[in-house]
Structures are given as C-alpha cells and as structure tokens.
Design a protein around this motif. Sequence first.
Motif: not given
Length: 246
Positions: A7, A12, A14, A16, A26, A28, A30, A186, A190-191, A193
């Motif tokens: 992502e 950000a 990340s 996973a 995962e 992450f 930023c 949280h 965008q993540r 996962w």
Amino acid sequence: MNILALESSAVACSAALCRDGVLAAESFQCSGLTHSRTLLPMVNDMLRSCGESMSGVDVIAVAAGPGSFTGLRIGVSTAKGLSWVGGQPCAPCSTLESMAWPLAHMEGKLIVCAMDARRKQVYSALFLARGADLERVSPDRALSLEELGRGLKNFPESKIVVGDGAQLCYNTLREEVPGLELAPIHLRMQRAWGVARAAEALAEAGGLVSGEELVPVYHRLSQAERERLERERNTQFTIEGDQKHV
C-alpha cells in the motif's frame, strides 16, 4: 494462500503478509520519506522477521488506484518487479475498497471511503458493511465534496468516513449529512492489510493478472497531462486565430 500486499497510494506506506485469510505480519510507516526508499526495505524486513521468503508468496497484491500518481507508480512498479522475479500473479486492488475492508465488521453501516484528490475533489466509493463481507454501492470516482454530500443524503444508514480524506469530508459535511461519523484513527488510514483482504475477494472472482498486465488506475489525468493538454489547446486556438487573419 500466502498474499504479500503493498500500500503506497498516499502519505502512509505499508506492507502485509496474509496466510489463508489471517494477518501474519504488517509493517506501517508514515515518516514523510518517499515510498521508493521505504517500501522494499519494509517488505524484506517483514518477510525475514516472520521466516518467509518471496518463494513462499502465492499472490502479490497492490493498491492500484486511485491515489497519488507517484505513490501508485511506486507500488505497482514494486509489485511488477517482484512478480517478474518469482512469477507470482498480481492482484490489482481498488485502493478505496481496500480502505473499507478493515471496517467490514461494522455491520449495517455505510462506509464512506475518501481520499484527498486536491482541486476541491475527493476520490470516493461507498460500501455497506456486511460483517464478514462488503457490498459495493457506488463505483470508484473523483467528485467534489458537494456532490458527495448530495449523494450521501440518499442513504438512511449511519455513515462512517475513512481514509486520508476522512477528516476533510467530516469537517465539511457533518452539518448537512445526518449520521456521519469519523472512523477511529487506528482504522482511518490506508493499510496493506485491507489490500490483502481485497486481494482475497479478487482472487475468488478470478481477477488476478500477470505482472506484465498490472497497471495503475488513476481515475483522472495527472497535473502534467492536464497542463500539456491545456498548452495544446492554447496553441490550437492561436493557430486558428492566426489563420483567420491571413
């Protein structure tokens, strides 16, 4: 099925690793650093820390758009390069759908996915949370906040807005759109996962592609392309004007 998800569509970044529907790891970040510096090291460190290698990855998933033009190119190029080496199929996931998956458990809510597209626009899509699933109720699109607000008034469900454009949407629309709430921090950004979960659905639907076929999905022209077209239009008008005076 082991899915490596990437992502890099916004600020950000990340990565996973998902094993048979379960999040195994995962990473992450930023930090403000460009994703071209952070994404591959994140992938390498994450795989190493959980005892996995690229040879054990079955599918490479990536947030393919919409999003930042540079960020999408970095993510897609990384996925294409990894696929070229290992031969894995790729999952070109909608960035907006990927943002909605971490909120699918909020059954009955309308998930408003929003990315800041600049120029007083957002990239947006709407989904109904169905517990273990999502129901898409609008396509991915770029539209003004005013247009988004008008559309949301047609839905009686309580609404939760998610994404890097969530705060902008909430601040602008909360007075005119009943039942609008901001996703908790949280779950807001965008993540990877969410990309992995979207990739599972895409794989089940037969939507995987080869690394060669993988391309970004921008949803509108880049600033450079818009400026080029404007210059060409201005040049054409000048030529036509000169011809009229010949």
